[in-house]
Design an enzyme around this catalytic site. Sequence first.
Site, short mmCIF file in Angstrom:
data_model
loop_
_atom_site.label_atom_id
_atom_site.label_comp_id
_atom_site.label_asym_id
_atom_site.label_seq_id
_atom_site.Cartn_x
_atom_site.Cartn_y
_atom_site.Cartn_z
N GLY A 472 -24.87 -0.82 -45.19
CA GLY A 472 -25.75 -0.46 -46.29
C GLY A 472 -26.98 0.27 -45.79
N GLY A 514 -26.95 0.65 -33.28
CA GLY A 514 -25.75 1.26 -33.82
C GLY A 514 -25.80 2.76 -33.90
CB ILE A 595 -37.03 9.80 -38.91
CG1 ILE A 595 -38.15 8.89 -38.39
CG2 ILE A 595 -36.43 9.26 -40.19
CD1 ILE A 595 -37.71 7.50 -37.99
N PRO A 598 -34.86 10.72 -43.39
CG PRO A 598 -36.54 12.34 -43.37
CD PRO A 598 -35.05 12.18 -43.27
CE LYS A 666 -39.00 5.52 -28.61
NZ LYS A 666 -40.42 5.07 -28.51
N GLY A 667 -34.38 3.76 -33.26
CA GLY A 667 -33.78 2.77 -34.14
C GLY A 667 -34.78 2.22 -35.12
CD GLU A 670 -32.20 -5.81 -35.44
OE1 GLU A 670 -32.08 -7.03 -35.32
OE2 GLU A 670 -31.71 -5.00 -34.64
#
Length: 716
Positions: A472, A514, A595, A598, A666-667, A670
């Site tokens: 999601g 991921g 990013i 966005p 980067k990610g 979380e």
Amino acid sequence: MTTATTGRTTVEGAVGTAHTRVEGRDKVTGAARYAGEIPFADLAHGWLVLSTVARGRIRSIDTDPVLGMPGVLAVLHHGNAPRVDTDYVGMLGIPPDPTAAVFQDDRVPHAGWPVALVVAGTPEQAREAAETLVVSYDEEPHDIALFADRTDAYPVDGHMPAETEKGDLAAGLAASAAVVDEEYTTPEEHHSMMEPHAATALWDGGRLEVVDSNQGTTWVQGELAKMFSLDESAVRVRSEHVGGGFGSKGLRAHQVSAVMAATVLQRPVRVVMTRRQMFSLAGYRSPTTQRVRLGADPDGRLRALEHRSLNQTSTFYEFVEPGAGVARIMYDADAHRTANHVVRLDVPSPTFMRAPGEAPGSFAIEAALDELAERCGVDPIELRLRNEPETGPVSGLPFSSRNLAACFREGARRFGWAERDPRPGVRRDGRWLLGTGTAAASFQAGAAPSTALVTAEADGTFTVRISAADLGTGARTALTLVAADALEVTPERVRVRIGDSDFGPAMIAGGSMGTRSWAWAITIAAGELRERLALGTSIPPEGITVRSDSTEALGALAQKERHSFGAQFAEVAVDTTTGEVRVRRMLGIFAAGRIVNPLTARNQLVGGMVWGISMALHEEAVRDRASGGLYGPDLTGYHVATHADVPDVEADWVDDPDPDDPVGIKGVGEIGIVGAAAAVANAVWHATGVRHRNLPIRPDRVLSATVPTAGGGTDA
């Protein structure tokens, strides 16, 4: 937009532009099928039966009356279920949680342990029979009490060393002008994603197929192959659409029991967890009790730092919630000690939950930093900037980039921090006391080896196949943009297929790794394919396919501290008459690499921040000491933030591409939750002058606190 030029065409770069989800229409129209919705011929349904005692042994299971009920096909339990192997190390480098290895013996290690599976022709028949099944137990005394002074706690290495230490902590604290020595606690928290855990298992021509809702098809494939002593090529796992995971959707009891039943009955069997079963079988974030000791010079520069975290684990499986790990990245001191300990209790096994370690750990260390700023008379942002490390505080490695200061500067400007009166308890809006707070955030930026297949089709389009999982988050769309740029075509010419173990091994959707891992593999494959096409190779009807493996590229990376960073800001209003706390606005500014999309990235960051509000004010699973089970294990008894709790949440970022990543990623999955609860808690202190070191900040805790006079301060 960037522009890429090829010998064939000129296209504007897709990465960095807002793009709606490529599967969005399918999801809102119902065309996208989730694991529990896909039809199968001759499908049977399994219903798990869970233990009602917290510790003991199964004395008997009275199956005969149930087997005579309408539609019932089988009752699997420890006396007749297939045997499985658990003596192996899984994909993540850890043994499997025995909770998944169901029905192997008569032992009951916690309330809600799976003791049987009733299989019937319809879900209703299976449920009625499961609720009729009589299981008798020899009950034993149980222990579920987690507290700081447990003498049976011990250190455990998880995905980091259990303990680190340098310098003389006692001397550093003794030489400090300001000292903070406090305990902070966070409660048991649950994932509770929208889509429950569901799996269908069937045998097709001697090959096991599992249609599942998971965070990594090759992860589940490998675990099932080892557990059932099969070659991995004899197992196929598919998971095209997933309605949330947050760390819980690995190998669980429902997949294993479905495979067992399909093996016994030789027909497709589906097992779906109920919401209440998810509170026992899907893992959770362990409660923590954390002690933080800080010593600093009068200007707030740290001399000593200690962060110790204790969490519970089950009696049969070690899982550590590494709350002290965040201090190993964020702040340095000459004397620096961190420790992650666990205690075995008669409870279900905890598991990974969004920002494992960082979410509860950041609450403790960032609240303690705020307390230190107060005692030193230093602005909370300035104190953090004065303690910015030049290298990893524990590792000594250089940072790939560390733009935390830029996040604080931009966030302070946009939030209006300069106008803040530092005194607590002095701002009012009618009956409400107002306050603002801040906290820092970080999360690792890793990548794991993955493979990808990219095909140039005869019609001029391209197909990407990779065993990725989109929970999601918008990963499918992000990979479409990455592939389009790597192939130097428009996104409309790219189709990304994911969620099938037949596509080859790839990183799971977890650890904010991921998209970065999958994009790396796709970029390598697309580059090679583009080179082949540049040679004028004609495309046959079946297309031209290139397979990549990013293992070598990742292995060549220099060792560095690689992290995303962020600055969280919150404004709260507190009614000390009713105990109500309202978050009026939040702002998060992040340095999270390049990013890709966005639109979906902002959704992820805002979602994490909302979860931080929920963590600070609402979420708390409470266990009954007498039964060992949870009070209200459902979404009535377990409170989460709703729309009324979240009026104004804004997330943005500063420029921060990773120079060592082919796309600069980067990610973002979380980091949005990290530090968010601390920012809210710090704002509550600023509003009231009362420190709340125990989450959640419930109305009763606000009411029971001693409210100071204006400009003063006290503890809850």
